[in-house]
Write an enzyme that holds these catalytic residues in place. Structure first.
Site, PDB file in Angstrom:
ATOM      1  N   HIS A 148       1.105  -1.167   0.116  1.00 48.98           N
ATOM      2  CA  HIS A 148       0.280  -0.086   0.089  1.00 48.98           C
ATOM      3  C   HIS A 148       0.663   1.128  -0.144  1.00 48.98           C
ATOM      4  O   HIS A 148       0.535   2.703  -0.523  1.00 48.98           O
ATOM      5  CB  HIS A 148      -0.919   0.163   1.421  1.00 48.98           C
ATOM      6  N   ASP A 178       0.297  -7.465   1.337  1.00 49.39           N
ATOM      7  CA  ASP A 178       0.119  -6.395   2.287  1.00 49.39           C
ATOM      8  C   ASP A 178       2.194  -6.003   1.162  1.00 49.39           C
ATOM      9  O   ASP A 178       2.510  -5.404   2.572  1.00 49.39           O
ATOM     10  CB  ASP A 178       0.400  -5.944   2.201  1.00 49.39           C
ATOM     11  N   SER A 255       4.509   2.987   8.212  1.00 47.08           N
ATOM     12  CA  SER A 255       4.230   1.490   7.226  1.00 47.08           C
ATOM     13  C   SER A 255       4.812   0.941   6.619  1.00 47.08           C
ATOM     14  O   SER A 255       6.195   1.636   5.690  1.00 47.08           O
ATOM     15  CB  SER A 255       3.150   1.683   6.497  1.00 47.08           C
TER      16      SER A 255
END
Length: 517
Positions: A148, A178, A255
C-alpha cells in the site's frame, strides 16, 4: 524566629519543626505564649531520640540497579545504531485524479485530518505526495516495504540514512499480504539482519523505526503484545497473514519499516495501523516477508491454492452449534463459491471439516493454513462431519483468483406467480419458474425465490437477501411453494430452522432461530 531558634537549640530538624508549627496553630487561640509553647514542645521532642530513616534498598543493590538500567539504555540505543543505516524513507508521488480512495486507506491511515493525513478528508483528493518506510535486504539495492506504500505510484524516491537519495522502481508486489519489493541502483549498501518470527515471544522487547508524520528515523519501543492476529485484513474473504502485535508506537509513515528485537534483528514489517495512538500496532512476520520477497525478486508470480469456500470455526455461532449436536470441533462450511474447486466436489454448506489429509483442524485459520501448504491442482482429502456421519470428500485445489467476482443484483419483478408470506421469519417468496431463472441467469431450476425481507426480522438478521433461492428447509428439498410451506410448518424456530440457499450460484445457508441476533 524565636520559635525556630528554640527548636534549633533543641536539635529538632525541619520535619519536626513542621509538626510543631501545626500544633502551635491550635494553641495560639488559647492565648498561650508562643515562646513558652515552643519550649514545651521542644523539650518533648528532645526527650525522644531522633529516628534516622534507613534506606529500603542497600547501597550496593541500588548501584547495581543503576548499572542494569544503564546497560538496558545502551542496549536500546545500540538497536537504533545497528538498524537505522539499513532503513530507508520512501517518498511517493501520485496523480491527483480525485478518484476513489484505496480500500487500504481506512485501515492504514486513520486519525484526524491534517497536512500529513489528508486521506481522511472525505471531500479531498488523494494526496499528491505521501511517505512510507522500508528496509534494505540486499547490498545491491533491494528494499522490502508495504504494497500500500507504493500502490499506484508514478514516482518513487528513496532516501538513505546517510542523506543519499535514489529513484526506485517496483520489482513486484503481493496485494494479499501487503508486501512489495522495490529496487534502487546502488552497491555495497548496509542491510538489515533478518530474524526468525516463529521464535518471537509475547512480552519481549520490540523496536520500530520509520517516518511517522514525515518525522524521519523516529525510533519507538515497546513489547510484542500478541501473536497470530489473523483476521485484521481479509482480501476477498481470504486472510493470509498471522500478524505480530506490538504496543510500540506505530503511525502513518511507519508502514513498511522494520520491527526489531533487542539484538537488532528484524522480526516483522510494520503495517496495518488500527487508529493512531491507541496502543496497538501490527507487523507482518518477517518469515512471510522473506518468503514472498524472495519470490518477487526472482520474478515469480505469487499464486496460492484455493478451495473456494467461506468458513467459520464451529462454536462461533451458537445457533449453528445447536443444530450440529454431535460435532465437537471443526470448521463449518458457510458458503461454496460458484464455479470454485469445491463447487465441483461433494462438499456442501453446513458440512463440518475436521481434517485435511489426516491433519486435524479446529479453527478456520488452521484450515486455511493447511490448504496454503498445498500445491495448485493437488488432490486434497477432507474429512467431513455431515448429519451425524463422517465422510471423506476429495477436492482438487485451484488457483486463488486476484478478484472474486461479485454477481450484480438485477432487480426481480414479482407479481405474476403467487407469493408466500412467511411472516414469522420476515420473508416473502415466490415460486421459481423457468422464466425467472433464465432472466436472472440462475443455475438452479427449482425452489422458491426471496422477493422481500422485512427489516429487523429473523431473516434480515441472518443476512438473507432478495433473490436468494431457498432449495432446502431442514434438509427437506423445496420444489415449490407447497413444499416450502409444509417444511416451514414442521420447523421449530426455537430450535432453529436451517435453510439451504443458492445466491447467484454460490451455495450457502442460514439459520433462523427465534431470539437469535
Amino acid at each position: 524566629m524565636d520559635c525556630e531558634r528554640t527548636f534549633a537549640q533543641a536539635g529538632i530538624g525541619r520535619v519536626q519543626l513542621n509538626i510543631a508549627c501545626s500544633l502551635l496553630s491550635k494553641f495560639q487561640p488559647m492565648r498561650l505564649s508562643i515562646l513558652t509553647t515552643c519550649v514545651a514542645i521542644s523539650t518533648s521532642f528532645a526527650a525522644q531520640p531522633e529516628v534516622v530513616p534507613t534506606p529500603t534498598v542497600p547501597t550496593a543493590a541500588a548501584e547495581a540497579g543503576k548499572d542494569v538500567v544503564h546497560q538496558l539504555n545502551n542496549a536500546f540505543a545500540k538497536v537504533f545504531e545497528i538498524v537505522a543505516p539499513s532503513v530507508v524513507i520512501i517518498e511517493i508521488s501520485k496523480k491527483n485524479d480525485g478518484g476513489e480512495s484505496s480500500p487500504f486507506d481506512d485501515l492504514f491511515f486513520q486519525g484526524p485530518p491534517d497536512e500529513s493525513n489528508q486521506r481522511r478528508n472525505p471531500n479531498g483528493f488523494r494526496p499528491i505526495q505521501s511517505e512510507g518506510s522500508g528496509f534494505i535486504v540486499r547490498p545491491d539495492g533491494y528494499v522490502f516495504t508495504n504494497f500500500h506504500v507504493v500502490e499506484g505510484a508514478d514516482k518513487i524516491d528513496v532516501k538513505l540514512r546517510d542523506g543519499r537519495e535514489f529513484p526506485a522502481r517496483v520489482v513486484g508486489t503481493d496485494e494479499k499480504t501487503d508486501i512489495a519489493v522495490i529496487k534502487i541502483d546502488a552497491k555495497d549498501l548496509p542491510i538489515v539482519q533478518l530474524g526468525n518470527s516463529d521464535s518471537v515471544r509475547v512480552g519481549q522487547f520490540a523496536f520500530a523505526i520509520g517516518a511517522p508524520f514525515k518525522l524521519d528515523y523516529t525510533f519507538t519501543y515497546g513489547v510484542v503484545s500478541g501473536k497470530g492476529r489473523n483476521k485484521l485484513l481479509a482480501t476477498g474473504g481470504y486472510s493470509i497473514s498471522d500478524y505480530l502485535q506490538t504496543d510500540a508506537s506505530i503511525n502513518p509513515g511507519n508502514s513498511g519499516g522494520p520491527l526489531c528485537d533487542i539484538d537488532g534483528k528484524v522480526i516483522g514489517m510494520n503495517t496495518l495501523i488500527n487508529g493512531m495512538n491507541r496502543g496497538l500496532g501490527f507487523a507482518i512476520p518477517v518469515n512471510m516477508a522473506k518468503e514472498i520477497g524472495a519470490e518477487l525478486i526472482a520474478g515469480h508470480k505469487i499464486v496460492r491454492p484455493w478451495l473456494g469456500i467461506r468458513i467459520e470455526t464451529l462454536g462461533d455461532d451458537s445457533a449453528i452449534r445447536d443444530l450440529l449436536k454431535g460435532a465437537d470441533k471443526g470448521v463449518v462450511v458457510r458458503t461454496v463459491e460458484a464455479d470454485a474447486p469445491a463447487y465441483k466436489s461433494n462438499l456442501r454448506p453446513f458440512d463440518v471439516i475436521t481434517q485435511v489429509d489426516g491433519t486435524p483442524v479446529e479453527t478456520d485459520s488452521q484450515l486455511q493454513h493447511e490448504i496454503l501448504k498445498k500445491k495448485i491442482g493437488q488432490n486434497v482429502e477432507l474429512t467431513v462431519w455431515r448429519k451425524g456421519q463422517t465422510i471423506k470428500v476429495p477436492v482438487k485445489t485451484g488457483e486463488l483468483p486476484n478478484e472474486i467476482a461479485r454477481a450484480s443484483n438485477e432487480p426481480i419483478q414479482p407479481g405474476q406467480p403467487k407469493q408466500e408470506d412467511a411472516g414469522k421469519f420476515g420473508l416473502q417468496v415466490q415460486e421459481l419458474n423457468k422464466e425467472v431463472a433464465e432472466r436472472l441467469h440462475l443455475s438452479v431450476q427449482q425452489g422458491v425465490i426471496v422477493t422481500d425481507v422485512a427489516d429487523n426480522s429473523l431473516a434480515a438478521q441472518q443476512d438473507i437477501q432478495r433473490e436468494d433461492i431457498i432449495t432446502e428447509v431442514d434438509g427437506k428439498p423445496v420444489t415449490n411453494i407447497q413444499s416450502f410451506r409444509e417444511a416451514l410448518n414442521k420447523a421449530d424456530p426455537r430450535r432453529g430452522v436451517l435453510l439451504y440457499l443458492d445466491r447467484k450460484g454460490n451455495k450457502t445457508f442460514a439459520v433462523l432461530k427465534a431470539g437469535a441476533g
